[in-house]
Design a protein around this motif. Structure first.
Motif, PDB file in Angstrom:
ATOM      1  N   UNK A   2       0.826  -1.208   0.000  1.00  0.00           N
ATOM      2  CA  UNK A   2       0.000   0.000   0.000  1.00  0.00           C
ATOM      3  C   UNK A   2       0.859   1.257   0.000  1.00  0.00           C
ATOM      4  N   UNK A   3       1.936   1.240   0.792  1.00  0.00           N
ATOM      5  CA  UNK A   3       2.821   2.403   0.859  1.00  0.00           C
ATOM      6  C   UNK A   3       3.580   2.599  -0.451  1.00  0.00           C
ATOM      7  N   UNK A   4       3.919   1.518  -1.091  1.00  0.00           N
ATOM      8  CA  UNK A   4       4.606   1.619  -2.380  1.00  0.00           C
ATOM      9  C   UNK A   4       3.756   2.388  -3.388  1.00  0.00           C
ATOM     10  N   UNK A   5       2.459   2.082  -3.440  1.00  0.00           N
ATOM     11  CA  UNK A   5       1.564   2.772  -4.368  1.00  0.00           C
ATOM     12  C   UNK A   5       1.510   4.265  -4.056  1.00  0.00           C
ATOM     13  N   UNK A   8       2.932   7.211  -6.683  1.00  0.00           N
ATOM     14  CA  UNK A   8       2.050   8.282  -7.175  1.00  0.00           C
ATOM     15  C   UNK A   8       2.706   9.642  -7.037  1.00  0.00           C
ATOM     16  N   UNK A   9       3.542   9.804  -6.034  1.00  0.00           N
ATOM     17  CA  UNK A   9       4.146  11.113  -5.785  1.00  0.00           C
ATOM     18  C   UNK A   9       5.460  11.292  -6.539  1.00  0.00           C
ATOM     19  N   UNK A  41      11.780   6.834 -10.105  1.00  0.00           N
ATOM     20  CA  UNK A  41      12.518   6.596  -8.856  1.00  0.00           C
ATOM     21  C   UNK A  41      12.215   5.181  -8.367  1.00  0.00           C
ATOM     22  N   UNK A  42      13.232   4.325  -8.213  1.00  0.00           N
ATOM     23  CA  UNK A  42      12.982   2.961  -7.734  1.00  0.00           C
ATOM     24  C   UNK A  42      12.446   2.964  -6.300  1.00  0.00           C
ATOM     25  N   UNK A  90      13.545  14.259  -3.965  1.00  0.00           N
ATOM     26  CA  UNK A  90      12.645  13.186  -3.533  1.00  0.00           C
ATOM     27  C   UNK A  90      12.119  13.466  -2.129  1.00  0.00           C
ATOM     28  N   UNK A  91      13.006  13.876  -1.244  1.00  0.00           N
ATOM     29  CA  UNK A  91      12.606  14.180   0.138  1.00  0.00           C
ATOM     30  C   UNK A  91      11.566  15.296   0.163  1.00  0.00           C
ATOM     31  N   UNK A  92      11.794  16.336  -0.631  1.00  0.00           N
ATOM     32  CA  UNK A  92      10.854  17.460  -0.668  1.00  0.00           C
ATOM     33  C   UNK A  92       9.490  17.042  -1.206  1.00  0.00           C
ATOM     34  N   UNK A  93       9.485  16.166  -2.198  1.00  0.00           N
ATOM     35  CA  UNK A  93       8.216  15.713  -2.757  1.00  0.00           C
ATOM     36  C   UNK A  93       7.402  14.921  -1.731  1.00  0.00           C
ATOM     37  N   UNK A  94       8.095  14.176  -0.885  1.00  0.00           N
ATOM     38  CA  UNK A  94       7.404  13.304   0.063  1.00  0.00           C
ATOM     39  C   UNK A  94       6.955  14.017   1.340  1.00  0.00           C
ATOM     40  N   UNK A  95       7.339  15.283   1.489  1.00  0.00           N
ATOM     41  CA  UNK A  95       6.927  16.024   2.686  1.00  0.00           C
ATOM     42  C   UNK A  95       5.415  16.161   2.773  1.00  0.00           C
TER      43      UNK A  95
END
Length: 234
Positions: A149-152, A156-157, A162-163, A200-205
């Motif tokens: 679930x977290x992978x999806x 999406x983000x 990004x692997x 990547x870090x900024x996108x996941x914030x």
């Protein structure tokens, strides 16, 4: 008043704590360290006599180097066995994987308990050269569902470029034992440049901002492991 739960200060105090922890899981550690010192010093002494001879100067140099090599060999063996004992002490406890992951510093961004279930199965997220690594600990089947679930959510983000890897900590089939977790991540193929990690870090914030606080304890590995490693480095 001093805090009895605080980690010991000073190199000797850290060494004593590391030795005590190791002794609980490795009863022969004292004999092993003694033999390691004797073998390291003995081999060096033999080489010193063969190369430098038995004169006064050669004897002094041989004795000094024999002691130094013996101590270095002892500390190298002690460091490995202390690390193994620290992992054995906490393996299977909630938060152990988070503690191990937080030992990773330069080039790695670790977010403990980035996702979790009501049954206290936990997903930790690591961002590094391999990309995004989702590390799960808890019940095997539940953890795999959580990671899927977290992978999806992450794909999406950040997109497909990004692997996103999934790692389950444990002793079961296809799982990675806690003592090998950090090494396993470091050996993963490098697919992301260091400059891309910040993006990547900024996108996941935004994803992290929507999550509730995870009700899990701090990993027990860092105190004992860091103390032992700090003492080994000097």
């Amino acid at each position: 008043m001093s805090n009895p739960a605080a980690p010991p200060k000073g190199r000797l105090a850290q060494l004593r704590q590391a030795y005590t922890i190791t002794k609980q899981n490795d009863r022969n550690i004292g004999l092993i360290l003694l033999l390691t010192f004797l073998i390291g010093a003995g081999v060096t002494a033999i080489l010193g006599v063969l190369v430098l001879g038995t004169g006064l100067f050669g004897t002094i140099i041989t004795v000094v180097f024999s002691i130094l090599i013996g101590i270095l060999a002892l500390l190298a063996v002690f460091g490995r066995r202390a690390e193994k004992a620290a992992y054995a002490q906490v393996e299977g406890q909630p938060g152990a994987a988070a503690g191990a992951l937080q030992m990773m510093k330069r080039g790695w961004n670790v977010k403990p308990a980035a996702g979790f279930t009501k049954n206290q199965d936990v997903m930790h997220r690591v961002i590094g050269r391999p990309g995004i690594v989702l590390v799960g600990e808890g019940n095997g089947s539940r953890v795999r569902s959580l990671l899927a679930a977290e992978r999806k959510k992450h794909v999406r983000i950040v997109g497909d470029s990004v692997p996103v890897h999934e790692v389950v900590v444990g002793r079961g089939d296809g799982e990675v034992p806690l003592p090998k977790l950090v090494k396993h991540l470091r050996k993963m193929p490098k697919s992301v440049k260091p400059a891309e990690q910040t993006a990547i870090i900024n996108k996941l914030k935004a994803l992290d901002a929507m999550r509730p606080t995870a009700p899990m304890p701090r990993g027990p590995v860092p105190t004992s492991m860091k103390g032992a490693r700090r003492a080994m480095r000097g």
